[in-house]
Design an enzyme around this catalytic site. Structure first.
Site, PDB file in Angstrom:
ATOM      1  N   MET A  26      -6.536   4.952  -6.678  1.00 44.80           N
ATOM      2  CA  MET A  26      -5.637   6.058  -7.006  1.00 44.80           C
ATOM      3  C   MET A  26      -4.821   6.458  -5.785  1.00 44.80           C
ATOM      4  SD  MET A  26      -8.160   8.444  -9.295  1.00 44.80           S
ATOM      5  CE  MET A  26      -9.574   8.156  -8.217  1.00 44.80           C
ATOM      6  N   TYR A 181       3.519  -2.989 -10.268  1.00 46.09           N
ATOM      7  CA  TYR A 181       3.733  -3.454  -8.896  1.00 46.09           C
ATOM      8  C   TYR A 181       4.065  -4.954  -8.894  1.00 46.09           C
ATOM      9  CZ  TYR A 181       2.548   1.210  -7.553  1.00 46.09           C
ATOM     10  OH  TYR A 181       2.583   2.568  -7.415  1.00 46.09           O
ATOM     11  N   GLY A 316     -11.056   6.939 -12.943  1.00 42.44           N
ATOM     12  CA  GLY A 316     -10.061   7.418 -12.001  1.00 42.44           C
ATOM     13  C   GLY A 316     -10.149   8.902 -11.790  1.00 42.44           C
TER      14      GLY A 316
END
Length: 366
Positions: A26, A181, A316
């Protein structure tokens, strides 16, 4: 191991994980301006060392891959020294920690990069929406399209950063192939418009970069210390994958015999990736079922293990406000809420100031 309960130990290659709970990567923006993790980063991860496995926030492998300001790096001696303080702190608490290498690709802006230059990705396709920069936010810009030489250098950069990670004391490296990404940009339909061996229409070309980067890191540090995270069909930040299943099946098939430490897969509503890819993956599979959904609960995690679609489950948001999350589950303790105002700040507030349940219980006289 036959007992797949969430709180039982798990053997990951030579590593024994205390439980099957993984702290998911994160982004928190707590690095120094040069990409060195600040001292409080060691405190943050050490507080959460009760996770069976910690995967760090995304770390750029070279300045060419920096996506945003105050994202950490693993390129320089100073970076390695800073991360050594983090890994030492986690190991002192009995934890296991992998570094996530995250190349931003098209995600970035000259005002968010130490190099001050344009980011580059598979193709010159702009990301939607504003991006974080040094002095706030700015409109996204059109990236450069990577040349073949750029791609080859990027593969080398990942190998070098992986070696730096091991020198810094990390137990392994997870490659960020998810959530828009660089690796994901090569896999997706709308961000890879190339007409060479890294694009075209063939699936084998679309997965080539992911395979090359992963095998290069495996060659650099050992396959058992190398892992890959994927988020098939994830639409975050404008990603489009019309039919993700054939692409990710081919990618998993291409990597299944490499001997990776694990595969980390995010499930999606439109494509049940965990159920689909589980049969194709012979090794450890970490499942994430909270991306683009409500945060993963204890009940949801146990269901994943009971169904057999994953061996471990990553959490998360629950780990942000609950540094002792496994202990809270073991004790049936309530979970704390996240301080949303400090998610992406630069200090300890909303980062290292969340108390463990035992501290709360003492303070409340329980």
């Amino acid at each position: 191991m036959t007992d797949s309960d969430l709180l039982t130990p798990y053997r990951l290659g030579p590593l024994t994980l205390a439980n099957r709970m993984v702290m998911a990567p994160m982004t928190r923006f707590r690095a120094e301006e040069d990409g060195t993790p600040s001292p409080i980063v060691a405190d943050y991860y050490a507080q959460r060392a009760g996770a069976g496995l910690i995967v760090t926030e995304g770390i750029w492998p070279s300045a060419r891959g920096q996506s945003e300001w105050r994202i950490p790096g693993l390129e320089t001696r100073k970076h390695v020294q800073g991360w050594r303080e983090v890994t030492d702190a986690v190991h002192a608490e009995g934890g296991v920690i992998f570094a996530q290498l995250m190349h931003g690709g098209r995600k970035g802006h000259p005002r968010s990069r130490l190099t001050g230059d344009l980011p580059s990705g598979p193709s010159a396709v702009r990301a939607p929406g504003p991006v974080h920069v040094k002095d706030g936010k700015a409109d996204a810009i059109v990236p450069l399209a990577m040349t073949t030489a750029d791609i080859r250098q990027t593969v080398l950069d990942h190998g070098a950063a992986a070696r730096n990670a091991i020198e810094a004391g990390f137990d392994g490296v997870e490659l960020h192939g998810a959530n828009s990404y660089l690796i994901h940009q090569f896999l997706a339909d709308n961000t890879n418009l190339r007409d060479d061996e890294y694009g075209r229409g063939a699936i084998a070309d679309r997965i080539r970069f992911a395979v090359e980067v992963t095998t290069a890191v495996a060659d650099a540090i050992g396959a058992g210390r190398t892992a890959l995270r994927l988020s098939p069909g994830n639409p975050q930040f404008g990603m489009v994958e019309h039919d993700p299943a054939p692409v990710y099946r081919a990618l998993v098939a291409a990597l299944r015999d490499v001997g990776l430490g694990y595969l980390h897969v995010t499930d999606a509503d439109r494509y049940a990736a965990l159920a689909d890819l589980r049969a194709l993956w012979p090794g450890t599979l970490i499942g994430n079922v909270g991306e683009n959904r409500e945060p993963t609960t204890e009940k949801a995690a146990r269901a994943v293990l009971a169904e057999g679609t994953a061996d471990l489950v990553s959490f998360g948001r629950a780990f942000i406000a609950n540094p002792d999350l496994p202990a809270r589950f073991a004790q049936g303790a309530p979970l704390a809420a996240i301080d949303e105002t400090h998610l992406y700040a630069h200090g300890g507030a909303g980062y290292t100031d969340y108390p463990a349940w035992r501290e709360v219980a003492v303070a409340e006289g329980r």
